[in-house]
Design an enzyme around this catalytic site. Structure first.
Site, PDB file in Angstrom:
ATOM      1  N   SER A  42       7.053 -10.252  -1.049  1.00 38.65           N
ATOM      2  CA  SER A  42       8.498 -10.222  -1.260  1.00 38.65           C
ATOM      3  C   SER A  42       9.069  -9.088  -0.405  1.00 38.65           C
ATOM      4  CB  SER A  42       8.818 -10.015  -2.742  1.00 38.65           C
ATOM      5  OG  SER A  42       8.312  -8.792  -3.207  1.00 38.65           O
ATOM      6  N   HIS A 155       4.845 -13.508  -6.704  1.00 37.27           N
ATOM      7  CA  HIS A 155       3.455 -13.039  -6.815  1.00 37.27           C
ATOM      8  C   HIS A 155       2.609 -13.938  -7.706  1.00 37.27           C
ATOM      9  CE1 HIS A 155       4.686  -8.653  -5.717  1.00 37.27           C
ATOM     10  NE2 HIS A 155       4.744  -9.485  -4.695  1.00 37.27           N
ATOM     11  N   GLN A 163       9.588 -10.394 -11.173  1.00 41.44           N
ATOM     12  CA  GLN A 163       8.302 -10.304 -10.458  1.00 41.44           C
ATOM     13  C   GLN A 163       7.259  -9.453 -11.186  1.00 41.44           C
ATOM     14  OE1 GLN A 163       8.279  -9.781  -5.967  1.00 41.44           O
ATOM     15  NE2 GLN A 163       7.560  -7.766  -6.583  1.00 41.44           N
ATOM     16  N   GLU A 164       7.703  -8.339 -11.805  1.00 34.78           N
ATOM     17  CA  GLU A 164       6.717  -7.415 -12.375  1.00 34.78           C
ATOM     18  C   GLU A 164       7.170  -6.871 -13.723  1.00 34.78           C
ATOM     19  OE1 GLU A 164       5.946  -4.440  -9.337  1.00 34.78           O
ATOM     20  OE2 GLU A 164       5.953  -6.011  -7.805  1.00 34.78           O
ATOM     21  N   GLU A 205      -1.172  -9.241  -8.143  1.00 33.70           N
ATOM     22  CA  GLU A 205      -1.402  -7.820  -8.428  1.00 33.70           C
ATOM     23  C   GLU A 205      -2.264  -7.620  -9.667  1.00 33.70           C
ATOM     24  OE1 GLU A 205       2.374  -5.780  -8.191  1.00 33.70           O
ATOM     25  OE2 GLU A 205       2.483  -6.132  -6.035  1.00 33.70           O
ATOM     26  N   ASP A 242      10.122  -4.705 -12.156  1.00 32.66           N
ATOM     27  CA  ASP A 242      10.576  -4.939 -10.787  1.00 32.66           C
ATOM     28  C   ASP A 242      11.135  -6.352 -10.758  1.00 32.66           C
ATOM     29  OD1 ASP A 242      11.177  -5.207  -8.163  1.00 32.66           O
ATOM     30  OD2 ASP A 242       9.126  -5.004  -7.400  1.00 32.66           O
ATOM     31  N   GLU A 285      13.560  -1.813 -11.019  1.00 31.31           N
ATOM     32  CA  GLU A 285      13.523  -1.820  -9.551  1.00 31.31           C
ATOM     33  C   GLU A 285      14.215  -3.076  -9.026  1.00 31.31           C
ATOM     34  OE1 GLU A 285       9.479  -1.440  -8.195  1.00 31.31           O
ATOM     35  OE2 GLU A 285       9.930  -2.420  -6.291  1.00 31.31           O
ATOM     36  N   ASP A 312      13.845  -0.715  -3.671  1.00 32.67           N
ATOM     37  CA  ASP A 312      12.683  -1.087  -2.849  1.00 32.67           C
ATOM     38  C   ASP A 312      13.190  -1.818  -1.604  1.00 32.67           C
ATOM     39  OD1 ASP A 312      10.396  -2.187  -1.740  1.00 32.67           O
ATOM     40  OD2 ASP A 312       9.948  -3.519  -3.402  1.00 32.67           O
ATOM     41  N   LYS A 337       6.794   2.838   0.176  1.00 34.64           N
ATOM     42  CA  LYS A 337       5.696   1.998   0.670  1.00 34.64           C
ATOM     43  C   LYS A 337       5.433   2.370   2.122  1.00 34.64           C
ATOM     44  CE  LYS A 337       6.689  -2.249  -1.969  1.00 34.64           C
ATOM     45  NZ  LYS A 337       7.562  -3.458  -1.962  1.00 34.64           N
ATOM     46  N   HIS A 365       1.975   0.473  -3.862  1.00 33.96           N
ATOM     47  CA  HIS A 365       1.121  -0.452  -3.101  1.00 33.96           C
ATOM     48  C   HIS A 365       1.968  -1.614  -2.582  1.00 33.96           C
ATOM     49  CE1 HIS A 365       0.547  -3.272  -6.823  1.00 33.96           C
ATOM     50  NE2 HIS A 365       1.778  -2.834  -6.715  1.00 33.96           N
ATOM     51  N   ARG A 366       1.327  -2.589  -1.933  1.00 39.71           N
ATOM     52  CA  ARG A 366       1.932  -3.876  -1.619  1.00 39.71           C
ATOM     53  C   ARG A 366       1.181  -4.958  -2.394  1.00 39.71           C
ATOM     54  NH1 ARG A 366       6.130  -3.537   2.227  1.00 39.71           N
ATOM     55  NH2 ARG A 366       6.680  -5.420   1.053  1.00 39.71           N
ATOM     56  N   SER A 367       1.763  -6.142  -2.443  1.00 36.58           N
ATOM     57  CA  SER A 367       1.065  -7.208  -3.175  1.00 36.58           C
ATOM     58  C   SER A 367      -0.204  -7.648  -2.438  1.00 36.58           C
ATOM     59  CB  SER A 367       1.995  -8.385  -3.431  1.00 36.58           C
ATOM     60  OG  SER A 367       2.621  -8.801  -2.244  1.00 36.58           O
ATOM     61  N   LYS A 388       2.938   3.012  -8.595  1.00 36.05           N
ATOM     62  CA  LYS A 388       2.883   1.612  -9.024  1.00 36.05           C
ATOM     63  C   LYS A 388       1.791   0.981  -8.182  1.00 36.05           C
ATOM     64  CE  LYS A 388       5.937  -1.805  -7.373  1.00 36.05           C
ATOM     65  NZ  LYS A 388       7.020  -2.762  -7.436  1.00 36.05           N
TER      66      LYS A 388
HETATM   67  P1  PGA Z   1       5.502  -6.907  -2.136  1.00 33.81           P
HETATM   68  O1  PGA Z   1       5.808  -6.617  -3.653  1.00 33.81           O
HETATM   69  O2  PGA Z   1       4.405  -6.026  -1.698  1.00 33.81           O
HETATM   70  O3  PGA Z   1       5.140  -8.370  -2.164  1.00 33.81           O
HETATM   71  O4  PGA Z   1       6.789  -6.652  -1.374  1.00 33.81           O
HETATM   72  C1  PGA Z   1       5.847  -5.349  -4.206  1.00 33.81           C
HETATM   73  C2  PGA Z   1       7.227  -4.987  -4.649  1.00 33.81           C
HETATM   74  O5  PGA Z   1       8.177  -5.790  -4.501  1.00 33.81           O
HETATM   75  O6  PGA Z   1       7.422  -3.886  -5.134  1.00 33.81           O
HETATM   76 ZN    ZN Z   2       9.693  -4.280  -5.431  1.00 40.55          ZN
END
Ligand code: PGA
Ligand code: ZN
Length: 425
Positions: A42, A155, A163-164, A205, A242, A285, A312, A337, A365-367, A388
């Site tokens: 994302s 994800h 998403q999270e 994740e 998130d 987020e 983000d 990131k 991190h990243r996904s 995170k």
């Molecule tokens: P991404 O997701 O690494 O797929 O961008 C992580 C996030 O959105 O924080």
């Molecule tokens: Zn994010």
């Protein structure tokens, strides 16, 4: 000062089975640094460019041989037999070789691999742990982990819009106990899902990815899991989301498919306000989309005083976008990131700018991840207070927690845990 003697770069695989860049740098005294680069799903449109080969005959176009050849054929000849005073100078040199604002010449995956490998080689040369080497003031703080135990959005292949869904063990006495709290909740959630006939497979994740249409229902289940694990909401655990709303924002509307809702910017704010006043959610987020600045302004006015609002896709670890956000009083926290900006020194610049302006930092991190654990060291070195890095399963996620456990052991009595101080209310 040591001279760069050799550089290697290769294609390896990330946690989603896509190619990514790994780089090794050797100094003339045999000091050595190795790094590998994560990759998002994302992604924000303002991130630095991740260079892919687009050769459909290899890895469906996702190969990174161009980025590798940029390291070996363009950068290496310019820096082998050279020395730099520190990694800031090294990175500056990389930026001038690239010559673009978004790293589109070399690729941010090429620049980040070089930047991190060089910093690690310098730490090796000094015989210092990376977190010590990166710290300016030896103020080491073990971060509160935001553990992503339910995965949705892009994800996971399920009907969860957000998403999270993360748990943050603020009440744990130290980092290792925070990991135990998280793990016990993770396993308690697994039993709960199973007993309700819900799927217990995991998403990108490492969090569960059940088919549940409502965010409230997901949160209720998490709260039940916390209680069954013998822990208490607020005292031990707070929640963090998130929303990654850029992913479902189109023509000024937010499309919550699972919940079957199409919301205007104002309605989206009401939706988030309701969630955060119903449940102990301390952090949200990307509640609003990356270019809905007006929505961000309104959301910040509405709930920014009591909720951490993390940018983000909004800030993409970029000091220009962050400065604009600060000027417009948007959000109060930045997600950090390393591959969004593409060098370690620019990452540190973003962290410092945030701190100077009272914004919190969440190292992330990243996904798509690798076994590289640099972000664990970065979180401790900068005393960011929050990290995170996914759920309590899958080595790509747990490797960062494991590195933090090692750092906690190294620090011994000096180890400080951020704990409750991350909460705004
Ligand atoms: P991404 O997701 O690494 O797929 O961008 C992580 C996030 O959105 O924080
Ligand atoms: Zn994010």
């Amino acid at each position: 000062m040591a001279i760069i003697k050799n550089i290697k770069a290769r294609e390896i695989l990330d946690s989603r089975g896509n190619p990514t860049v790994e780089c090794d740098i050797y100094l003339d005294d045999n000091s050595f640094g190795r790094s590998s680069v994560p990759s998002g799903a994302s992604t924000g449109m303002h991130e630095a460019i991740e260079l892919r080969d687009n050769d459909k005959g290899r890895y469906g176009g996702k190969g990174v041989l161009k980025a590798i050849s940029n390291i070996l054929e363009i950068v290496a000849p310019k820096i082998i037999n050279q020395s730099f005073d520190n990694f800031y100078d090294f990175d500056e040199n990389l930026l001038s070789i690239d010559g673009t604002k978004n790293k589109s010449n070399l690729g941010a995956n090429a620049t980040l691999a070089l930047s991190l490998a060089y910093a690690k080689a310098l730490a090796f040369q000094k015989k210092e742990e990376l977190f010590k080497y990166l710290s300016k003031d030896n103020n080491f703080v073990l971060p509160v982990p935001m553990m992503n135990i339910v995965n949705g959005g892009s994800h996971a292949d399920n009907s969860v819009d957000i998403q999270e869904f993360m748990i943050a063990p603020i009440g744990a006495p130290n980092f290792s106990e925070s990991i135990r709290y998280g793990c016990e909740i993770f396993h308690s959630l697994k039993s709960k899902l199973k007993s309700k006939g819900l799927n217990i497979n995991v998403g990108d994740e490492g969090g569960f990815a059940p088919n549940i249409n409502s965010s409230n229902e997901v949160i209720e289940l998490i709260i039940e899991a916390v209680n069954s694990a013998g822990l208490s909401m607020n005292k031990d655990i707070v929640l963090s989301l998130d929303v990654a709303s850029t992913e479902f924002y189109e023509n000024s509307k937010y499309y919550l498919k699972g919940e079957n809702k199409i919301l205007s910017s104002d309605e989206m704010i009401e939706y988030l306000k309701a969630l955060s006043s119903t449940y102990p959610i301390y952090s949200i987020e990307d509640g609003m989309s990356e270019d809905d600045w007006e929505g961000w302004e309104n959301l910040t006015k509405e709930i920014g005083a009591r909720t951490q609002l993390v940018g983000d896709d909004l800030f993409v670890t970029n000091i220009e976008r962050l400065q604009e956000g600060i000027n417009r009083k948007i959000a109060n926290s930045i997600l950090v990131k390393v591959n969004q900006i593409g060098t370690l020194s620019e990452t540190l610049d973003a962290i410092n700018l945030a701190k100077k302006n009272g914004y919190t930092n969440v190292i992330s991190h990243r996904s798509g991840e690798t076994e590289d654990t640099t972000i664990a060291d970065l979180a401790v070195a900068t005393a960011a207070g929050q990290i995170k890095t996914g759920s309590l399963s899958r080595t790509d996620r747990t490797s960062k927690y494991n590195q933090l456990l090692r750092i906690e052991e190294i620090l011994g009595n000096e180890a400080k845990f951020a704990g409750r101080q991350i909460i705004r209310y």
